[in-house]
Design an enzyme around this catalytic site. Structure first.
Site, PDB file in Angstrom:
ATOM      1  N   GLY A  20       5.157  -1.324   8.786  1.00  0.00           N
ATOM      2  CA  GLY A  20       3.967  -0.647   8.270  1.00  0.00           C
ATOM      3  C   GLY A  20       2.833  -0.624   9.276  1.00  0.00           C
ATOM      4  CG  ASP A  34      -0.206   5.935   9.601  1.00  0.00           C
ATOM      5  OD1 ASP A  34      -1.160   5.410   9.005  1.00  0.00           O
ATOM      6  OD2 ASP A  34       0.940   6.003   9.125  1.00  0.00           O
ATOM      7  CD  GLU A  91       6.025  10.309  10.180  1.00  0.00           C
ATOM      8  OE1 GLU A  91       5.710  10.088  11.355  1.00  0.00           O
ATOM      9  OE2 GLU A  91       6.651   9.504   9.479  1.00  0.00           O
TER      10      GLU A  91
HETATM   11  C1  GLA Z   1       1.494   5.661   5.489  1.00  0.00           C
HETATM   12  C2  GLA Z   1       1.127   7.099   5.848  1.00  0.00           C
HETATM   13  C3  GLA Z   1      -0.390   7.285   5.911  1.00  0.00           C
HETATM   14  C4  GLA Z   1      -1.066   6.755   4.654  1.00  0.00           C
HETATM   15  C5  GLA Z   1      -0.544   5.363   4.296  1.00  0.00           C
HETATM   16  C6  GLA Z   1      -1.052   4.894   2.972  1.00  0.00           C
HETATM   17  O1  GLA Z   1       1.100   4.791   6.511  1.00  0.00           O
HETATM   18  O2  GLA Z   1       1.690   7.455   7.074  1.00  0.00           O
HETATM   19  O3  GLA Z   1      -0.699   8.640   6.119  1.00  0.00           O
HETATM   20  O4  GLA Z   1      -0.905   7.641   3.581  1.00  0.00           O
HETATM   21  O5  GLA Z   1       0.870   5.296   4.278  1.00  0.00           O
HETATM   22  O6  GLA Z   1      -2.423   4.730   3.003  1.00  0.00           O
END
Ligand code: GLA
Length: 385
Positions: free
Chosen positions: A122, A170, A158
């Protein structure tokens, strides 16, 4: 040998030329989870774990990719870009595909990459790889792709090539990261502000469950649809509403709750999380990390019970720190269903806290969590050697 030297040497061994070197970091997010694709705000920061990528031109239209960590290569051609039968090449090919679709002129290239962002934790190793690729290609072919477009092209890769309908957080954090600063990003208009975050007394500690449940990406897309469904219900009466950013709790109670309780719970979480982020930013202005931390726990509770993207392992890691005074705040981070919790911990007590958590987690699950201290660092850049 440093990581970038290793990448560079591998490139020279494989292709007998000097590469251009770039890097792009992973990210943490302090608060504002699952708000980006709802046009809300997020508060991420780039961290000192990154993808390093070496790239060089070819005389033909071939694309030669090598993943140092997987020790695998993949070949493609600019005139025949399609999804591969593996996952990692798609992050790179997806970016190529988007750049070409945007009208940028590329030639064939050789590429080697590797990194120290744990995968599936994550911490957005995929966004970092996409942004490194977009930036590397821009530098190599003098495309002058502006930073926001680097992030948007990477997100589109993506969304359209890999198939996860992620928001922009991200990729934006990877590109725009700044040492000792959080990024307060408004996902409605991409305006942003850097917020200093360099308290000597606090550390950002990540506990990695080391699990990634397989429903992660399908559930992610499903949550997004549920939010859109909630917006559609409100829009019937308030046509100006574009996203959950424009929706009030009262509107949800009147127009969504009576029709779809589940969609209501999802939307209720998002609408309160957007407000929570704004309140948390006020806490930061007052240096009130105690309130800030309390809100992080509230976010976790919402993600666990209303948005339902947590899992047993994440809940356990948060529960293990709830009663520890040295931990001001903790919550699951990112998409959910595995990966890390983010914890705001008093610096003097980090050692003690990590020992307690590691022991408690091992007792219940049979394995130790990975533990990382995240230092906030700069975004995508070229490595000058
Ligand atoms: C993932 C996604 C982001 C966001 C997060 C939750 O990391 O890539 O765009 O939505 O989950 O906040």
């Amino acid at each position: 040998m440093s990581h970038s030297q290793k990448i560079k040497e591998t490139f020279i061994q494989l292709y007998q030329t000097e590469p251009l070197l770039v890097q792009s970091p992973g990210r943490v997010n302090l608060i504002g989870e699952h708000t980006d694709y709802n046009m809300g705000l997020v508060l991420p920061a780039a961290i000192d774990k990154k993808i390093t990528l070496a790239i060089g031109k070819r005389d033909d239209r071939h694309i030669r990719l090598y993943s140092l960590d997987n020790q695998e290569n993949y070949q493609s051609n600019l005139d025949d870009i399609k999804p591969s039968d593996k996952l990692w090449p798609d992050y790179l090919l997806g970016v190529v595909d988007q750049l070409v679709k945007k009208g940028y002129t590329l030639g064939g290239f050789n590429l080697v990459f590797g990194g120290d962002i744990p995968q599936g934790a994550g911490l957005s190793s995929s966004a970092a790889l996409e942004c490194a690729t977009a930036f590397g290609l821009s530098q190599l072919f003098d495309l002058e792709v502006p930073p926001l477009s680097i992030a948007l092209v990477s997100q589109a890769a993506e969304n359209n090539f890999v198939g996860v309908k992620c928001g922009l957080m991200d990729q934006f954090a990877s590109v725009f990261g700044k040492e000792k600063h959080l990024i307060k990003l408004d996902c409605r208009d991409y305006s942003y502000e850097y917020i200093p975050f360099s308290s000597e007394d606090l550390k950002i500690v990540l506990f990695d469950t080391r699990v990634k449940h397989s429903l992660a990406s399908s559930a992610y897309n499903e949550r997004r649809e549920q939010c859109e469904h909630g917006v559609a219900l409100v829009k019937k009466v308030y046509p100006a509403v574009e996203s959950l950013r424009d929706v009030t709790e009262q509107q949800l109670l009147e127009l969504v709750k009576p029709i779809d309780e589940l969609v209501y719970r999802r939307c209720h979480y998002v609408v309160s999380e957007i407000q929570r982020l704004l309140d948390a930013c006020e806490d930061l202005k007052q240096d009130d990390f105690v309130s800030f931390g309390r809100r992080m726990f509230e976010t976790h509770d919402g993600l666990q019970h209303l948005y339902e993207v947590s899992c047993e392992e994440l809940d356990l890691l948060v529960d293990l720190v709830r009663t520890q005074p040295a931990v001001l705040g903790a919550r699951m981070m990112g998409g959910g269903f595995g990966g890390c919790t983010i914890n705001l911990v008093r610096a003097a007590d980090v050692q003690e806290v990590t020992e307690i958590v590691a022991k408690g987690y091992e007792e219940k699950t049979g394995h130790r969590p990975e533990i990382y201290i995240a230092n906030i660092s700069q975004g995508t850049s070229q490595i000058i050697n």
